[in-house]
Design a protein around this motif. Sequence first.
Motif, PDB file in Angstrom:
ATOM      1  N   CYS A   7       0.426  -1.312   0.040  1.00  0.00           N
ATOM      2  CA  CYS A   7       0.634  -0.101   0.507  1.00  0.00           C
ATOM      3  C   CYS A   7       0.523   1.327   0.453  1.00  0.00           C
ATOM      4  O   CYS A   7       0.124   2.408  -0.632  1.00  0.00           O
ATOM      5  N   ALA A   8       2.342   0.889   0.362  1.00  0.00           N
ATOM      6  CA  ALA A   8       3.069   2.150   0.355  1.00  0.00           C
ATOM      7  C   ALA A   8       3.566   2.515  -0.607  1.00  0.00           C
ATOM      8  O   ALA A   8       4.605   3.123  -0.462  1.00  0.00           O
ATOM      9  N   ASP A   9       3.968   1.310  -2.207  1.00  0.00           N
ATOM     10  CA  ASP A   9       4.552   1.484  -3.004  1.00  0.00           C
ATOM     11  C   ASP A   9       5.890   1.127  -2.517  1.00  0.00           C
ATOM     12  O   ASP A   9       6.782   1.705  -3.542  1.00  0.00           O
ATOM     13  N   ASP A  10       6.148   0.611  -1.267  1.00  0.00           N
ATOM     14  CA  ASP A  10       7.593  -0.438  -0.925  1.00  0.00           C
ATOM     15  C   ASP A  10       7.568  -0.985  -0.357  1.00  0.00           C
ATOM     16  O   ASP A  10       8.239  -1.942   0.834  1.00  0.00           O
ATOM     17  N   PRO A  11       7.904  -2.641  -1.837  1.00  0.00           N
ATOM     18  CA  PRO A  11       8.015  -3.686  -1.709  1.00  0.00           C
ATOM     19  C   PRO A  11       9.489  -4.270  -1.483  1.00  0.00           C
ATOM     20  O   PRO A  11       9.752  -4.888  -0.523  1.00  0.00           O
ATOM     21  N   GLY A  12      10.594  -3.257  -1.078  1.00  0.00           N
ATOM     22  CA  GLY A  12      11.935  -2.917  -0.451  1.00  0.00           C
ATOM     23  C   GLY A  12      11.697  -3.662   0.153  1.00  0.00           C
ATOM     24  O   GLY A  12      12.704  -3.911   0.913  1.00  0.00           O
ATOM     25  N   TYR A  20       8.029 -17.038  -1.330  1.00  0.00           N
ATOM     26  CA  TYR A  20       9.753 -17.149  -2.022  1.00  0.00           C
ATOM     27  C   TYR A  20       9.428 -15.345  -2.778  1.00  0.00           C
ATOM     28  O   TYR A  20      10.192 -15.577  -3.128  1.00  0.00           O
ATOM     29  N   GLY A  21       8.163 -15.054  -3.270  1.00  0.00           N
ATOM     30  CA  GLY A  21       8.463 -14.397  -4.014  1.00  0.00           C
ATOM     31  C   GLY A  21       6.735 -13.682  -4.690  1.00  0.00           C
ATOM     32  O   GLY A  21       5.926 -14.054  -4.419  1.00  0.00           O
ATOM     33  N   PHE A  22       7.678 -11.941  -5.420  1.00  0.00           N
ATOM     34  CA  PHE A  22       5.907 -11.938  -6.169  1.00  0.00           C
ATOM     35  C   PHE A  22       6.613 -11.196  -6.604  1.00  0.00           C
ATOM     36  O   PHE A  22       8.098 -10.746  -7.090  1.00  0.00           O
ATOM     37  N   ASP A  23       5.596 -11.204  -8.423  1.00  0.00           N
ATOM     38  CA  ASP A  23       5.685 -10.174  -9.548  1.00  0.00           C
ATOM     39  C   ASP A  23       4.893  -9.392  -8.706  1.00  0.00           C
ATOM     40  O   ASP A  23       3.914  -8.883  -8.581  1.00  0.00           O
ATOM     41  N   TRP A  24       5.886  -8.097  -8.910  1.00  0.00           N
ATOM     42  CA  TRP A  24       4.592  -6.278  -8.812  1.00  0.00           C
ATOM     43  C   TRP A  24       4.627  -5.276  -9.429  1.00  0.00           C
ATOM     44  O   TRP A  24       5.612  -5.322 -10.785  1.00  0.00           O
ATOM     45  N   TRP A  25       3.425  -4.344  -9.642  1.00  0.00           N
ATOM     46  CA  TRP A  25       3.424  -3.161 -10.101  1.00  0.00           C
ATOM     47  C   TRP A  25       2.593  -2.359  -8.878  1.00  0.00           C
ATOM     48  O   TRP A  25       1.656  -2.727  -8.750  1.00  0.00           O
ATOM     49  N   PRO A  26       3.231  -1.000  -9.205  1.00  0.00           N
ATOM     50  CA  PRO A  26       3.705   0.129  -8.218  1.00  0.00           C
ATOM     51  C   PRO A  26       1.991   0.424  -8.059  1.00  0.00           C
ATOM     52  O   PRO A  26       1.594   0.628  -9.709  1.00  0.00           O
ATOM     53  N   THR A  62      -3.965   1.959  -9.734  1.00  0.00           N
ATOM     54  CA  THR A  62      -4.215   0.626  -8.982  1.00  0.00           C
ATOM     55  C   THR A  62      -2.757  -0.141  -9.261  1.00  0.00           C
ATOM     56  O   THR A  62      -2.094  -0.257 -10.155  1.00  0.00           O
ATOM     57  N   GLY A  63      -2.586  -0.936  -8.204  1.00  0.00           N
ATOM     58  CA  GLY A  63      -1.195  -1.693  -8.258  1.00  0.00           C
ATOM     59  C   GLY A  63      -1.023  -3.100  -7.706  1.00  0.00           C
ATOM     60  O   GLY A  63      -2.718  -3.950  -8.036  1.00  0.00           O
ATOM     61  N   LEU A  64      -0.970  -4.246  -8.131  1.00  0.00           N
ATOM     62  CA  LEU A  64      -0.986  -4.830  -8.425  1.00  0.00           C
ATOM     63  C   LEU A  64       0.248  -5.949  -7.792  1.00  0.00           C
ATOM     64  O   LEU A  64       1.317  -5.906  -8.313  1.00  0.00           O
ATOM     65  N   ALA A  65       0.139  -7.223  -7.284  1.00  0.00           N
ATOM     66  CA  ALA A  65       0.891  -7.888  -7.244  1.00  0.00           C
ATOM     67  C   ALA A  65       0.709  -9.677  -6.897  1.00  0.00           C
ATOM     68  O   ALA A  65      -0.492 -10.128  -7.074  1.00  0.00           O
ATOM     69  N   VAL A  71     -13.382 -22.043   3.293  1.00  0.00           N
ATOM     70  CA  VAL A  71     -12.635 -21.081   3.591  1.00  0.00           C
ATOM     71  C   VAL A  71     -11.794 -21.858   4.364  1.00  0.00           C
ATOM     72  O   VAL A  71     -10.484 -21.668   4.600  1.00  0.00           O
ATOM     73  N   ARG A  72     -11.914 -23.489   4.269  1.00  0.00           N
ATOM     74  CA  ARG A  72     -10.989 -24.384   4.918  1.00  0.00           C
ATOM     75  C   ARG A  72     -10.700 -24.665   3.496  1.00  0.00           C
ATOM     76  O   ARG A  72      -9.259 -26.160   3.870  1.00  0.00           O
ATOM     77  N   ALA A  73     -10.480 -24.830   2.347  1.00  0.00           N
ATOM     78  CA  ALA A  73     -10.258 -25.122   0.882  1.00  0.00           C
ATOM     79  C   ALA A  73      -8.657 -24.480   1.273  1.00  0.00           C
ATOM     80  O   ALA A  73      -7.873 -23.843   1.538  1.00  0.00           O
ATOM     81  N   ARG A  74      -7.184 -24.750   0.514  1.00  0.00           N
ATOM     82  CA  ARG A  74      -6.486 -24.651   0.973  1.00  0.00           C
ATOM     83  C   ARG A  74      -5.777 -23.606  -0.350  1.00  0.00           C
ATOM     84  O   ARG A  74      -6.252 -23.740  -1.935  1.00  0.00           O
ATOM     85  N   VAL A  75      -4.879 -23.258  -0.451  1.00  0.00           N
ATOM     86  CA  VAL A  75      -4.680 -21.566  -1.096  1.00  0.00           C
ATOM     87  C   VAL A  75      -3.550 -22.342  -1.760  1.00  0.00           C
ATOM     88  O   VAL A  75      -2.561 -22.811  -1.345  1.00  0.00           O
ATOM     89  N   LEU A  76      -3.663 -21.512  -3.014  1.00  0.00           N
ATOM     90  CA  LEU A  76      -2.483 -22.566  -4.003  1.00  0.00           C
ATOM     91  C   LEU A  76      -2.326 -20.803  -4.533  1.00  0.00           C
ATOM     92  O   LEU A  76      -1.285 -20.542  -4.717  1.00  0.00           O
ATOM     93  N   THR A  77      -2.726 -19.860  -4.790  1.00  0.00           N
ATOM     94  CA  THR A  77      -1.971 -18.600  -5.253  1.00  0.00           C
ATOM     95  C   THR A  77      -2.429 -17.558  -4.462  1.00  0.00           C
ATOM     96  O   THR A  77      -4.023 -17.554  -4.230  1.00  0.00           O
ATOM     97  N   VAL A  78      -2.064 -16.219  -4.394  1.00  0.00           N
ATOM     98  CA  VAL A  78      -2.508 -15.051  -3.960  1.00  0.00           C
ATOM     99  C   VAL A  78      -2.129 -14.150  -4.379  1.00  0.00           C
ATOM    100  O   VAL A  78      -1.119 -13.943  -4.851  1.00  0.00           O
ATOM    101  N   ARG A  79      -3.473 -13.195  -5.172  1.00  0.00           N
ATOM    102  CA  ARG A  79      -3.136 -11.970  -6.024  1.00  0.00           C
ATOM    103  C   ARG A  79      -3.956 -10.830  -5.467  1.00  0.00           C
ATOM    104  O   ARG A  79      -5.095 -11.144  -4.142  1.00  0.00           O
ATOM    105  N   ILE A  80      -3.246  -9.448  -5.240  1.00  0.00           N
ATOM    106  CA  ILE A  80      -2.961  -8.798  -4.088  1.00  0.00           C
ATOM    107  C   ILE A  80      -3.384  -7.239  -4.987  1.00  0.00           C
ATOM    108  O   ILE A  80      -2.528  -6.787  -6.188  1.00  0.00           O
ATOM    109  N   SER A  81      -4.959  -6.549  -4.959  1.00  0.00           N
ATOM    110  CA  SER A  81      -4.512  -5.260  -5.778  1.00  0.00           C
ATOM    111  C   SER A  81      -4.328  -4.388  -4.863  1.00  0.00           C
ATOM    112  O   SER A  81      -4.936  -4.177  -3.634  1.00  0.00           O
TER     113      SER A  81
END
Length: 146
Positions: free
Chosen positions: A16-21, A45-51, A56-59, A120-130
């Motif tokens: 949210c601060a545009d500071d993934p560093g 492990y990591g993520f791909d990021w758009w500020p 709108t940003g994306l991870a 909500v008890r299903a297992r999470v495979l991936t997460v996307r954050i906007s």
Amino acid sequence: MTNWDDEWAELIEALCADDPGRVGTIGRPDGELAPVRPTRFGWLYGFDWWPAGVGTGLAMLELTEPGTMPAEAWEPLCGPLREALVTQEEGHLLVGRHTPAGSDRQATLTLVTDQSDEGVRARVLTVRISVEPVVAHDHGPAEHRR
């Protein structure tokens, strides 16, 4: 020792601060997205990021051990999850939101789960954050006029 909920909150605050560093090493952009790898968190492990910039940003997150955590583990952070559409290819989509204290941006977490019918008890495979600006709601007199 930091707990998982605190680390997720820290990740969202950084996005949210545009500071993934704050949480990982930002690499050279590959196309539109910049890789953030490695991270300080063992579960990420990591993520791909758009500020977010002024919009709108994306991870796109890569979990270290996908399919091991139930979606409900995110509820302390982003409240009750709502089911979005179900996809044949990926499984269920569950959505939650979190606004860090003092931030003018909010994060929408989309959890992609396995194809089980466990909700909500299903297992999470991936997460996307906007990440997007918080929409202020004015409940002043003008809004109440008909």
